[in-house]
Design a protein around this motif. Structure first.
Motif, PDB file in Angstrom:
ATOM      1  N   VAL A  95     -19.974   9.522 -10.243  1.00 41.33           N
ATOM      2  CA  VAL A  95     -18.886   9.551  -9.270  1.00 41.33           C
ATOM      3  C   VAL A  95     -19.054   8.421  -8.259  1.00 41.33           C
ATOM      4  CG1 VAL A  95     -17.836  10.907  -7.420  1.00 41.33           C
ATOM      5  CG2 VAL A  95     -18.464  12.013  -9.551  1.00 41.33           C
ATOM      6  N   LEU A  96     -20.275   8.205  -7.786  1.00 45.59           N
ATOM      7  CA  LEU A  96     -20.530   7.122  -6.835  1.00 45.59           C
ATOM      8  C   LEU A  96     -20.272   5.760  -7.470  1.00 45.59           C
ATOM      9  CD1 LEU A  96     -23.737   8.405  -5.027  1.00 45.59           C
ATOM     10  CD2 LEU A  96     -21.410   8.283  -4.140  1.00 45.59           C
ATOM     11  N   ALA A  97     -20.644   5.600  -8.726  1.00 47.15           N
ATOM     12  CA  ALA A  97     -20.382   4.341  -9.421  1.00 47.15           C
ATOM     13  C   ALA A  97     -18.875   4.120  -9.567  1.00 47.15           C
ATOM     14  CB  ALA A  97     -21.062   4.328 -10.788  1.00 47.15           C
ATOM     15  N   GLY A  98     -18.132   5.178  -9.884  1.00 52.51           N
ATOM     16  CA  GLY A  98     -16.674   5.080  -9.982  1.00 52.51           C
ATOM     17  C   GLY A  98     -16.039   4.734  -8.653  1.00 52.51           C
ATOM     18  N   PHE A  99     -16.565   5.340  -7.581  1.00 51.18           N
ATOM     19  CA  PHE A  99     -16.057   5.048  -6.240  1.00 51.18           C
ATOM     20  C   PHE A  99     -16.313   3.585  -5.880  1.00 51.18           C
ATOM     21  CE2 PHE A  99     -16.637   4.944  -1.582  1.00 51.18           C
ATOM     22  CZ  PHE A  99     -15.378   5.363  -1.206  1.00 51.18           C
ATOM     23  N   ALA A 100     -17.527   3.108  -6.153  1.00 50.78           N
ATOM     24  CA  ALA A 100     -17.873   1.715  -5.857  1.00 50.78           C
ATOM     25  C   ALA A 100     -17.003   0.756  -6.676  1.00 50.78           C
ATOM     26  CB  ALA A 100     -19.351   1.465  -6.128  1.00 50.78           C
ATOM     27  N   ALA A 101     -16.763   1.097  -7.939  1.00 48.85           N
ATOM     28  CA  ALA A 101     -15.914   0.240  -8.774  1.00 48.85           C
ATOM     29  C   ALA A 101     -14.481   0.210  -8.248  1.00 48.85           C
ATOM     30  CB  ALA A 101     -15.938   0.735 -10.221  1.00 48.85           C
ATOM     31  N   THR A 102     -13.979   1.349  -7.782  1.00 47.37           N
ATOM     32  CA  THR A 102     -12.629   1.407  -7.211  1.00 47.37           C
ATOM     33  C   THR A 102     -12.523   0.531  -5.976  1.00 47.37           C
ATOM     34  OG1 THR A 102     -12.330   3.643  -8.066  1.00 47.37           O
ATOM     35  CG2 THR A 102     -10.871   2.952  -6.272  1.00 47.37           C
ATOM     36  N   ILE A 103     -13.519   0.612  -5.111  1.00 44.56           N
ATOM     37  CA  ILE A 103     -13.531  -0.214  -3.900  1.00 44.56           C
ATOM     38  C   ILE A 103     -13.561  -1.695  -4.275  1.00 44.56           C
ATOM     39  CG2 ILE A 103     -14.860  -0.834  -1.832  1.00 44.56           C
ATOM     40  CD1 ILE A 103     -13.434   1.848  -1.606  1.00 44.56           C
ATOM     41  N   ALA A 104     -14.369  -2.054  -5.267  1.00 41.68           N
ATOM     42  CA  ALA A 104     -14.455  -3.451  -5.688  1.00 41.68           C
ATOM     43  C   ALA A 104     -13.118  -3.941  -6.246  1.00 41.68           C
ATOM     44  CB  ALA A 104     -15.564  -3.617  -6.731  1.00 41.68           C
ATOM     45  N   TRP A 105     -12.455  -3.120  -7.065  1.00 41.06           N
ATOM     46  CA  TRP A 105     -11.165  -3.507  -7.625  1.00 41.06           C
ATOM     47  C   TRP A 105     -10.111  -3.639  -6.535  1.00 41.06           C
ATOM     48  CZ3 TRP A 105      -9.675  -5.756 -11.838  1.00 41.06           C
ATOM     49  CH2 TRP A 105     -10.444  -5.659 -12.989  1.00 41.06           C
ATOM     50  N   LEU A 106     -10.084  -2.693  -5.590  1.00 40.88           N
ATOM     51  CA  LEU A 106      -9.117  -2.771  -4.492  1.00 40.88           C
ATOM     52  C   LEU A 106      -9.349  -4.011  -3.646  1.00 40.88           C
ATOM     53  CD1 LEU A 106      -8.875   0.968  -3.371  1.00 40.88           C
ATOM     54  CD2 LEU A 106      -7.132  -0.392  -4.535  1.00 40.88           C
ATOM     55  N   ASP A 107     -10.601  -4.344  -3.399  1.00 45.04           N
ATOM     56  CA  ASP A 107     -10.925  -5.545  -2.636  1.00 45.04           C
ATOM     57  C   ASP A 107     -10.441  -6.786  -3.375  1.00 45.04           C
ATOM     58  OD1 ASP A 107     -12.282  -7.024  -0.490  1.00 45.04           O
ATOM     59  OD2 ASP A 107     -13.681  -7.612  -2.077  1.00 45.04           O
ATOM     60  N   LEU A 108     -10.691  -6.854  -4.667  1.00 50.50           N
ATOM     61  CA  LEU A 108     -10.261  -7.997  -5.472  1.00 50.50           C
ATOM     62  C   LEU A 108      -8.737  -8.127  -5.480  1.00 50.50           C
ATOM     63  CD1 LEU A 108     -10.998 -10.249  -7.571  1.00 50.50           C
ATOM     64  CD2 LEU A 108     -10.611  -8.495  -9.306  1.00 50.50           C
ATOM     65  N   LEU A 109      -8.041  -7.008  -5.690  1.00 49.52           N
ATOM     66  CA  LEU A 109      -6.581  -7.041  -5.719  1.00 49.52           C
ATOM     67  C   LEU A 109      -5.990  -7.427  -4.369  1.00 49.52           C
ATOM     68  CD1 LEU A 109      -5.875  -3.909  -7.939  1.00 49.52           C
ATOM     69  CD2 LEU A 109      -5.547  -6.312  -8.559  1.00 49.52           C
ATOM     70  N   ALA A 110      -6.574  -6.926  -3.286  1.00 49.37           N
ATOM     71  CA  ALA A 110      -6.080  -7.271  -1.948  1.00 49.37           C
ATOM     72  C   ALA A 110      -6.263  -8.754  -1.673  1.00 49.37           C
ATOM     73  CB  ALA A 110      -6.799  -6.438  -0.890  1.00 49.37           C
ATOM     74  N   LYS A 111      -7.416  -9.295  -2.044  1.00 51.18           N
ATOM     75  CA  LYS A 111      -7.655 -10.728  -1.824  1.00 51.18           C
ATOM     76  C   LYS A 111      -6.681 -11.572  -2.633  1.00 51.18           C
ATOM     77  CE  LYS A 111     -12.508 -10.454  -0.610  1.00 51.18           C
ATOM     78  NZ  LYS A 111     -13.888 -10.693  -1.032  1.00 51.18           N
ATOM     79  N   GLU A 112      -6.414 -11.167  -3.861  1.00 45.90           N
ATOM     80  CA  GLU A 112      -5.479 -11.916  -4.700  1.00 45.90           C
ATOM     81  C   GLU A 112      -4.049 -11.823  -4.162  1.00 45.90           C
ATOM     82  OE1 GLU A 112      -6.110 -14.082  -7.150  1.00 45.90           O
ATOM     83  OE2 GLU A 112      -8.195 -13.724  -6.596  1.00 45.90           O
ATOM     84  N   ALA A 113      -3.655 -10.640  -3.684  1.00 47.22           N
ATOM     85  CA  ALA A 113      -2.308 -10.479  -3.123  1.00 47.22           C
ATOM     86  C   ALA A 113      -2.135 -11.369  -1.893  1.00 47.22           C
ATOM     87  CB  ALA A 113      -2.038  -9.024  -2.773  1.00 47.22           C
ATOM     88  N   VAL A 114      -3.135 -11.412  -1.038  1.00 50.64           N
ATOM     89  CA  VAL A 114      -3.072 -12.265   0.152  1.00 50.64           C
ATOM     90  C   VAL A 114      -3.037 -13.737  -0.252  1.00 50.64           C
ATOM     91  CG1 VAL A 114      -4.354 -13.017   2.200  1.00 50.64           C
ATOM     92  CG2 VAL A 114      -4.113 -10.581   1.708  1.00 50.64           C
ATOM     93  N   ALA A 115      -3.821 -14.112  -1.262  1.00 52.37           N
ATOM     94  CA  ALA A 115      -3.828 -15.496  -1.725  1.00 52.37           C
ATOM     95  C   ALA A 115      -2.459 -15.902  -2.284  1.00 52.37           C
ATOM     96  CB  ALA A 115      -4.910 -15.697  -2.777  1.00 52.37           C
ATOM     97  N   ILE A 116      -1.806 -14.992  -3.003  1.00 54.01           N
ATOM     98  CA  ILE A 116      -0.475 -15.286  -3.550  1.00 54.01           C
ATOM     99  C   ILE A 116       0.527 -15.480  -2.421  1.00 54.01           C
ATOM    100  CG2 ILE A 116       1.466 -14.266  -4.815  1.00 54.01           C
ATOM    101  CD1 ILE A 116      -0.651 -13.031  -6.710  1.00 54.01           C
ATOM    102  N   VAL A 117       0.518 -14.582  -1.440  1.00 49.88           N
ATOM    103  CA  VAL A 117       1.441 -14.704  -0.310  1.00 49.88           C
ATOM    104  C   VAL A 117       1.154 -15.987   0.469  1.00 49.88           C
ATOM    105  CG1 VAL A 117       2.094 -13.667   1.898  1.00 49.88           C
ATOM    106  CG2 VAL A 117       1.864 -12.230  -0.120  1.00 49.88           C
ATOM    107  N   GLU A 118      -0.112 -16.313   0.640  1.00 45.87           N
ATOM    108  CA  GLU A 118      -0.487 -17.543   1.339  1.00 45.87           C
ATOM    109  C   GLU A 118       0.020 -18.773   0.579  1.00 45.87           C
ATOM    110  OE1 GLU A 118      -4.745 -18.178   1.827  1.00 45.87           O
ATOM    111  OE2 GLU A 118      -4.460 -17.815   3.963  1.00 45.87           O
TER     112      GLU A 118
END
Length: 179
Positions: A3-26
């Motif tokens: 469960v902790l590994a799944g949580f950490a993976a979710t956080i990593a994916w959300l971080d990656l997607l947020a950075k990419e979304a901001v980069a696209i808007v930029e």
């Protein structure tokens, strides 16, 4: 452990997607000539608030207006505490000095309008003439939308150069203002 590994993976994916979304808007902003300040005030701010809007609206429609109102204030407050206050506290504790950072003219305008909105809430919600029990009339929401429209208008005028940034920076002491 899984469960902790799944949580950490979710956080990593959300971080990656947020950075990419901001980069696209930029990138879109640079291509079209729109500044990152205006994009942050509009596109990024709206995108950041959609989840809260949906959750708060759902809570209000399920006749739990108290939870919706609490979440409307609690969620941004938690984000400010975790995203700004905690890192500043850690920096100060580890280095023994405060962070010396200039505040842009846009941030000064945003802080002024935020202070105005919070002062309005502090006055409007407890007034018994509005129905008491922390209920406010529909006109108050129109006032808040007007306040936000004025904030956006002043920010756009500031970015376009119609309002001098030096004047805005002179408000509140004027020291360390990014122009």
């Amino acid at each position: 452990a899984l469960v902790l590994a799944g949580f950490a993976a979710t956080i990593a994916w959300l971080d990656l997607l947020a950075k990419e979304a901001v980069a696209i808007v930029e990138s879109i902003g640079k291509i079209s000539g729109i500044s990152t300040s205006i994009l942050g005030l509009t596109v990024i701010a709206v995108g950041n608030s959609v989840g809260d809007f949906v959750a708060d609206t759902t809570a209000a429609r399920r006749a739990d207006a108290r939870m919706a109102a609490s979440a409307a204030f609690g969620s941004p407050l938690l984000m400010l505490m975790l995203g700004t206050a905690l890192p500043c506290l850690l920096f100060t504790a580890l280095n023994g000095r405060p962070i010396d950072t200039p505040i842009s003219a846009h941030c000064r305008v945003a802080a002024a309008f935020l202070l105005c909105a919070l002062a309005s809430h502090a006055v409007a919600f407890p007034i018994p003439a509005f129905g008491g029990a922390y209920s406010v009339p529909r006109a108050y929401s129109f006032y808040l939308f007007s306040l936000y429209a004025a904030f956006l208008a002043i920010s756009v005028l500031l970015e376009a150069g119609a309002l001098p940034k030096g004047w805005v920076c002179s408000l509140g002491g004027g020291s360390g203002c990014l122009t």
